[in-house]
Design a protein around this motif. Structure first.
Motif, PDB file in Angstrom:
ATOM      1  N   LEU A  26       2.136  -3.905   8.510  1.00 36.07           N
ATOM      2  CA  LEU A  26       1.631  -3.863   7.141  1.00 36.07           C
ATOM      3  C   LEU A  26       0.238  -3.249   7.194  1.00 36.07           C
ATOM      4  CD1 LEU A  26       1.555  -4.542   4.116  1.00 36.07           C
ATOM      5  CD2 LEU A  26       0.861  -6.882   4.734  1.00 36.07           C
ATOM      6  N   LEU A  27       0.103  -2.076   6.610  1.00 40.29           N
ATOM      7  CA  LEU A  27      -1.136  -1.311   6.686  1.00 40.29           C
ATOM      8  C   LEU A  27      -1.749  -1.198   5.304  1.00 40.29           C
ATOM      9  CD1 LEU A  27       0.255   1.557   8.939  1.00 40.29           C
ATOM     10  CD2 LEU A  27      -0.855  -0.563   9.683  1.00 40.29           C
ATOM     11  N   VAL A  28      -3.021  -1.587   5.196  1.00 38.16           N
ATOM     12  CA  VAL A  28      -3.710  -1.620   3.911  1.00 38.16           C
ATOM     13  C   VAL A  28      -4.933  -0.706   3.974  1.00 38.16           C
ATOM     14  CG1 VAL A  28      -4.759  -3.095   2.164  1.00 38.16           C
ATOM     15  CG2 VAL A  28      -2.984  -4.030   3.679  1.00 38.16           C
ATOM     16  N   GLU A  29      -4.998   0.250   3.069  1.00 38.89           N
ATOM     17  CA  GLU A  29      -6.151   1.147   3.045  1.00 38.89           C
ATOM     18  C   GLU A  29      -7.388   0.392   2.587  1.00 38.89           C
ATOM     19  OE1 GLU A  29      -7.594   5.403   1.078  1.00 38.89           O
ATOM     20  OE2 GLU A  29      -5.811   4.382   0.305  1.00 38.89           O
ATOM     21  N   GLN A  30      -8.460   0.507   3.374  1.00 32.01           N
ATOM     22  CA  GLN A  30      -9.736  -0.072   2.997  1.00 32.01           C
ATOM     23  C   GLN A  30     -10.846   0.838   3.505  1.00 32.01           C
ATOM     24  OE1 GLN A  30     -10.687  -2.838   0.973  1.00 32.01           O
ATOM     25  NE2 GLN A  30     -12.453  -1.495   1.172  1.00 32.01           N
ATOM     26  N   SER A  31     -11.500   1.535   2.590  1.00 28.51           N
ATOM     27  CA  SER A  31     -12.582   2.437   2.968  1.00 28.51           C
ATOM     28  C   SER A  31     -13.830   1.649   3.324  1.00 28.51           C
ATOM     29  CB  SER A  31     -12.877   3.406   1.818  1.00 28.51           C
ATOM     30  OG  SER A  31     -13.256   2.671   0.665  1.00 28.51           O
ATOM     31  N   LEU A  65      -5.947  -2.632   8.826  1.00 33.18           N
ATOM     32  CA  LEU A  65      -6.559  -1.782   7.806  1.00 33.18           C
ATOM     33  C   LEU A  65      -6.522  -0.334   8.270  1.00 33.18           C
ATOM     34  CD1 LEU A  65      -9.724  -3.850   6.782  1.00 33.18           C
ATOM     35  CD2 LEU A  65      -7.382  -3.996   5.901  1.00 33.18           C
ATOM     36  N   ILE A  66      -6.424   0.569   7.314  1.00 32.61           N
ATOM     37  CA  ILE A  66      -6.441   1.996   7.607  1.00 32.61           C
ATOM     38  C   ILE A  66      -7.417   2.680   6.650  1.00 32.61           C
ATOM     39  CG2 ILE A  66      -4.093   2.087   8.526  1.00 32.61           C
ATOM     40  CD1 ILE A  66      -3.173   3.169   5.793  1.00 32.61           C
ATOM     41  N   ARG A  67      -7.863   3.861   7.024  1.00 29.51           N
ATOM     42  CA  ARG A  67      -8.685   4.682   6.145  1.00 29.51           C
ATOM     43  C   ARG A  67      -8.521   6.133   6.569  1.00 29.51           C
ATOM     44  NH1 ARG A  67     -14.337   2.373   8.843  1.00 29.51           N
ATOM     45  NH2 ARG A  67     -14.135   3.535  10.801  1.00 29.51           N
ATOM     46  N   ARG A  68      -8.805   7.030   5.653  1.00 30.35           N
ATOM     47  CA  ARG A  68      -8.723   8.443   5.967  1.00 30.35           C
ATOM     48  C   ARG A  68      -9.871   8.834   6.897  1.00 30.35           C
ATOM     49  NH1 ARG A  68      -3.839  10.768   5.538  1.00 30.35           N
ATOM     50  NH2 ARG A  68      -2.955  10.619   3.433  1.00 30.35           N
ATOM     51  N   PRO A  69      -9.641   9.778   7.818  1.00 32.11           N
ATOM     52  CA  PRO A  69     -10.719  10.226   8.718  1.00 32.11           C
ATOM     53  C   PRO A  69     -11.872  10.823   7.920  1.00 32.11           C
ATOM     54  CG  PRO A  69      -8.579  10.968   9.518  1.00 32.11           C
ATOM     55  CD  PRO A  69      -8.347  10.411   8.143  1.00 32.11           C
ATOM     56  N   GLY A  70     -13.078  10.659   8.451  1.00 35.79           N
ATOM     57  CA  GLY A  70     -14.257  11.232   7.811  1.00 35.79           C
ATOM     58  C   GLY A  70     -15.381  10.231   7.769  1.00 35.79           C
ATOM     59  N   ARG A  71     -16.391  10.542   6.951  1.00 33.76           N
ATOM     60  CA  ARG A  71     -17.530   9.647   6.802  1.00 33.76           C
ATOM     61  C   ARG A  71     -17.118   8.424   5.993  1.00 33.76           C
ATOM     62  NH1 ARG A  71     -22.456  11.661   7.966  1.00 33.76           N
ATOM     63  NH2 ARG A  71     -23.446  10.260   6.475  1.00 33.76           N
ATOM     64  N   HIS A  72     -17.705   7.283   6.334  1.00 36.71           N
ATOM     65  CA  HIS A  72     -17.318   6.037   5.676  1.00 36.71           C
ATOM     66  C   HIS A  72     -18.567   5.366   5.106  1.00 36.71           C
ATOM     67  CE1 HIS A  72     -13.494   6.796   7.480  1.00 36.71           C
ATOM     68  NE2 HIS A  72     -14.039   6.792   8.677  1.00 36.71           N
ATOM     69  N   ARG A  80      -8.449   2.393  -5.248  1.00 38.63           N
ATOM     70  CA  ARG A  80      -7.046   2.047  -5.118  1.00 38.63           C
ATOM     71  C   ARG A  80      -6.704   2.032  -3.627  1.00 38.63           C
ATOM     72  NH1 ARG A  80      -2.947   4.755  -8.989  1.00 38.63           N
ATOM     73  NH2 ARG A  80      -2.208   2.611  -9.040  1.00 38.63           N
ATOM     74  N   HIS A  81      -5.756   1.223  -3.274  1.00 38.97           N
ATOM     75  CA  HIS A  81      -5.420   1.019  -1.869  1.00 38.97           C
ATOM     76  C   HIS A  81      -4.010   1.533  -1.586  1.00 38.97           C
ATOM     77  CE1 HIS A  81      -8.813  -1.904  -1.367  1.00 38.97           C
ATOM     78  NE2 HIS A  81      -8.580  -2.073  -2.666  1.00 38.97           N
ATOM     79  N   GLN A  82      -3.914   2.483  -0.668  1.00 33.75           N
ATOM     80  CA  GLN A  82      -2.601   2.895  -0.180  1.00 33.75           C
ATOM     81  C   GLN A  82      -2.093   1.814   0.772  1.00 33.75           C
ATOM     82  OE1 GLN A  82      -0.616   5.962  -0.642  1.00 33.75           O
ATOM     83  NE2 GLN A  82       0.774   4.442   0.213  1.00 33.75           N
ATOM     84  N   VAL A  83      -0.843   1.419   0.601  1.00 29.39           N
ATOM     85  CA  VAL A  83      -0.250   0.396   1.461  1.00 29.39           C
ATOM     86  C   VAL A  83       1.035   0.959   2.059  1.00 29.39           C
ATOM     87  CG1 VAL A  83       0.710  -1.945   1.574  1.00 29.39           C
ATOM     88  CG2 VAL A  83      -1.189  -1.440   0.000  1.00 29.39           C
ATOM     89  N   GLY A 162      -0.387  13.025   7.765  1.00 27.37           N
ATOM     90  CA  GLY A 162      -0.150  11.627   8.095  1.00 27.37           C
ATOM     91  C   GLY A 162      -1.251  10.999   8.923  1.00 27.37           C
ATOM     92  N   ALA A 163      -2.364  11.707   9.140  1.00 27.09           N
ATOM     93  CA  ALA A 163      -3.442  11.188   9.991  1.00 27.09           C
ATOM     94  C   ALA A 163      -4.256  10.123   9.269  1.00 27.09           C
ATOM     95  CB  ALA A 163      -4.354  12.332  10.442  1.00 27.09           C
ATOM     96  N   TRP A 164      -4.395   8.970   9.919  1.00 27.66           N
ATOM     97  CA  TRP A 164      -5.212   7.869   9.420  1.00 27.66           C
ATOM     98  C   TRP A 164      -5.977   7.250  10.586  1.00 27.66           C
ATOM     99  CZ3 TRP A 164      -5.362   6.117   4.302  1.00 27.66           C
ATOM    100  CH2 TRP A 164      -4.350   6.610   3.439  1.00 27.66           C
ATOM    101  N   GLU A 165      -7.087   6.612  10.257  1.00 27.17           N
ATOM    102  CA  GLU A 165      -7.761   5.737  11.208  1.00 27.17           C
ATOM    103  C   GLU A 165      -7.218   4.327  10.996  1.00 27.17           C
ATOM    104  OE1 GLU A 165     -11.995   5.975  10.896  1.00 27.17           O
ATOM    105  OE2 GLU A 165     -12.047   8.162  11.062  1.00 27.17           O
ATOM    106  N   ILE A 166      -7.148   3.550  12.084  1.00 28.34           N
ATOM    107  CA  ILE A 166      -6.642   2.178  12.015  1.00 28.34           C
ATOM    108  C   ILE A 166      -7.588   1.252  12.767  1.00 28.34           C
ATOM    109  CG2 ILE A 166      -5.174   2.426  14.073  1.00 28.34           C
ATOM    110  CD1 ILE A 166      -3.081   0.664  12.607  1.00 28.34           C
ATOM    111  N   THR A 167      -7.580  -0.024  12.380  1.00 29.80           N
ATOM    112  CA  THR A 167      -8.585  -0.951  12.906  1.00 29.80           C
ATOM    113  C   THR A 167      -8.356  -1.393  14.341  1.00 29.80           C
ATOM    114  OG1 THR A 167      -7.318  -2.686  11.765  1.00 29.80           O
ATOM    115  CG2 THR A 167      -9.328  -1.906  10.708  1.00 29.80           C
ATOM    116  N   HIS A 168      -7.098  -1.560  14.760  1.00 26.36           N
ATOM    117  CA  HIS A 168      -6.913  -2.129  16.102  1.00 26.36           C
ATOM    118  C   HIS A 168      -5.483  -1.909  16.576  1.00 26.36           C
ATOM    119  CE1 HIS A 168      -7.594  -4.551  19.575  1.00 26.36           C
ATOM    120  NE2 HIS A 168      -6.862  -5.578  19.185  1.00 26.36           N
ATOM    121  N   LEU A 169      -5.348  -1.314  17.773  1.00 23.53           N
ATOM    122  CA  LEU A 169      -4.036  -1.134  18.397  1.00 23.53           C
ATOM    123  C   LEU A 169      -3.968  -1.777  19.772  1.00 23.53           C
ATOM    124  CD1 LEU A 169      -3.253   2.607  17.521  1.00 23.53           C
ATOM    125  CD2 LEU A 169      -2.317   0.554  16.439  1.00 23.53           C
TER     126      LEU A 169
END
Length: 314
Positions: A26-31, A65-72, A80-83, A162-169
Motif C-alpha cells: 500500500l503506497l501513499v503519496e506524501q510530498s 510513502l512515495i513521492r515524485r523525484p525532485g526537490r522536496h 491530493r495523494h496518489q495511492v 513510473g519512477a517514484w521515490e519510496i521511504t523504505h525497502l
C-alpha cells in the motif's frame, strides 16, 4: 568516507534472498521531507500513519510513502495523494490506483483481505508503466539518499513515468535499491541503464535476475530458491514460478518451487553468515548479516501443460 553500500559491494555480498517481505504493498503519496519512521514523521498526519501501521500488522500488507523525484520543499500545502495497492503473489498479481484528498479514508480498507489478494474494488486497474520505486530516505541511511535520489532523478529525466521515490525497502547496504510493481521483484546496486532494462522486461511480463534480491511475496528462503530455479532454467516469465512449500527452519530449508506448466523443483537453502564483518547500515557496528545460500536445485516432477507461456533465454 566508506559507507555500508561501499563495504557490501566491495565484499561482493550476495543479493538473492534479501528483499523485504510483503504480499501486498500500500503506497501513499506524501510530498515534503521524510523522517526515519516516515509514516509518523512526515507531513502525513502521524495519527493516520500510526493507524495504518497498526492496521497492516500481521496481514501481509506493507505500507510505505512515495513521492515524485525532485526537490522536496518543507511546506504544508494541501495536496491530493496518489495511492497504489499492489498484490505480488505470482498468478494473482494486480496493481490498482486511486487519488484521494484524505488518506484517512484508507483506514476503511480491509487489510487482511488485501494481504490475501482481494482488493475489494479499491480504485481502478493501473494501466500505465510498471512502477519503479527507488528508496531515497536518507534519514534511515545516508546511502539511500546519496545513491537512491540521483537514480530516481535520472529515471524521471529519462521519461520513466513510473519512477517514484519510496521511504523504505530494507537493505541499505545494497543501495540504490529498487522495487518493481506489479510483479514485486526487488533489486540492489542498480544503475539507470540496468533499471531501464528491468522495466522493459516488466512491460513484457518478464523478470531479469541480474541484480535481483527476490520477489517480495516470498520469505527469504523462497526468494533465493525461486531465483535459483530461474537461473538454472533460464525462465524469465514473471508469473511462471510459485513457491508452494517451505520445510525446515534456520539454518536449512527445503523449498518446493512449481512452474505453471507442472514442473517442480526441490531447492535446498542454507543460512550462512556474511564474513568478514561489515556494517549493515551506515554508522552501525560491524556485523555478519545472514545470507541465503542455495546448496542444491533438483527437478522432481514434470507435467508440461500444453501452450503454457514461457520466456526462456537461448
Amino acid at each position: 568516507m566508506s559507507t555500508c553500500a561501499t563495504a557490501s559491494r566491495d565484499l561482493d555480498e550476495p543479493l538473492a534472498g534479501t528483499a523485504a517481505t510483503a504480499r501486498t504493498w500500500l503506497l501513499v503519496e506524501q510530498s515534503g521531507p521524510w523522517g526515519a519512521k516516515a509514516l509518523t514523521s512526515s507531513h502525513l498526519d502521524p495519527e493516520v500513519g500510526r493507524a495504518l501501521e497498526k492496521a497492516a500488522e500481521g496481514t501481509g500488507v506493507r505500507v510505505a510513502l512515495i513521492r515524485r523525484p525532485g526537490r522536496h520543499a518543507d511546506c504544508y500545502a494541501p495536496t491530493r495523494h496518489q495511492v497504489y495497492v499492489a498484490h505480488t503473489t505470482p498468478g494473482r498479481t494486480w496493481l490498482r490506483s486511486e487519488v484521494t484528498d484524505d488518506p484517512r479514508r484508507l483506514l476503511d480498507l480491509d487489510f487482511p483481505a488485501l494481504g490475501a489478494g482481494d482488493h475489494g474494488g479499491f480504485g481502478t486497474p493501473h494501466t500505465g508503466a510498471p512502477l519503479a520505486l527507488v528508496c531515497t530516505n536518507g534519514k534511515r541511511d545516508r546511502c539511500c539518499a546519496l545513491l537512491g535520489r540521483p537514480l530516481a532523478a535520472e529515471l524521471a529525466a529519462a521519461g520513466e513515468e513510473g519512477a517514484w521515490e519510496i521511504t523504505h525497502l530494507g537493505g541499505h547496504r545494497f543501495s540504490p535499491t529498487l522495487l518493481v510493481l506489479p510483479y514485486g521483484y526487488a533489486y540492489g546496486r542498480t544503475g539507470t541503464h540496468a533499471v531501464k532494462e528491468i522495466l522493459a522486461a516488466a512491460r513484457a511480463g518478464r523478470v531479469i535476475t541480474e541484480g535481483c534480491r527476490g520477489n517480495s511475496a516470498w520469505e527469504r528462503p523462497g526468494q533465493a530458491a525461486e531465483l535459483a530455479v530461474r537461473t538454472s532454467t533460464g525462465e524469465e516469465t514473471a508469473e511462471a514460478l510459485t513457491v508452494v512449500d517451505t520445510e525446515g527452519a534456520a539454518p536449512r530449508w527445503e523449498v518446493t518451487v512449481a512452474h505453471s506448466d507442472g514442473r517442480r523443483w526441490r531447492v535446498t537453502v542454507a543460512q550462512g553468515a556474511s564474513r568478514p564483518p561489515r556494517p549493515e547500515s551506515c554508522g552501525a557496528a560491524l556485523g555478519t548479516p545472514a545470507r541465503m545460500d542455495v546448496v542444491a536445485v533438483r527437478q522432481v516432477s514434470e507435467s508440461v501443460a500444453q501452450g503454457a507461456p514461457t520466456h526462456r533465454r537461448p
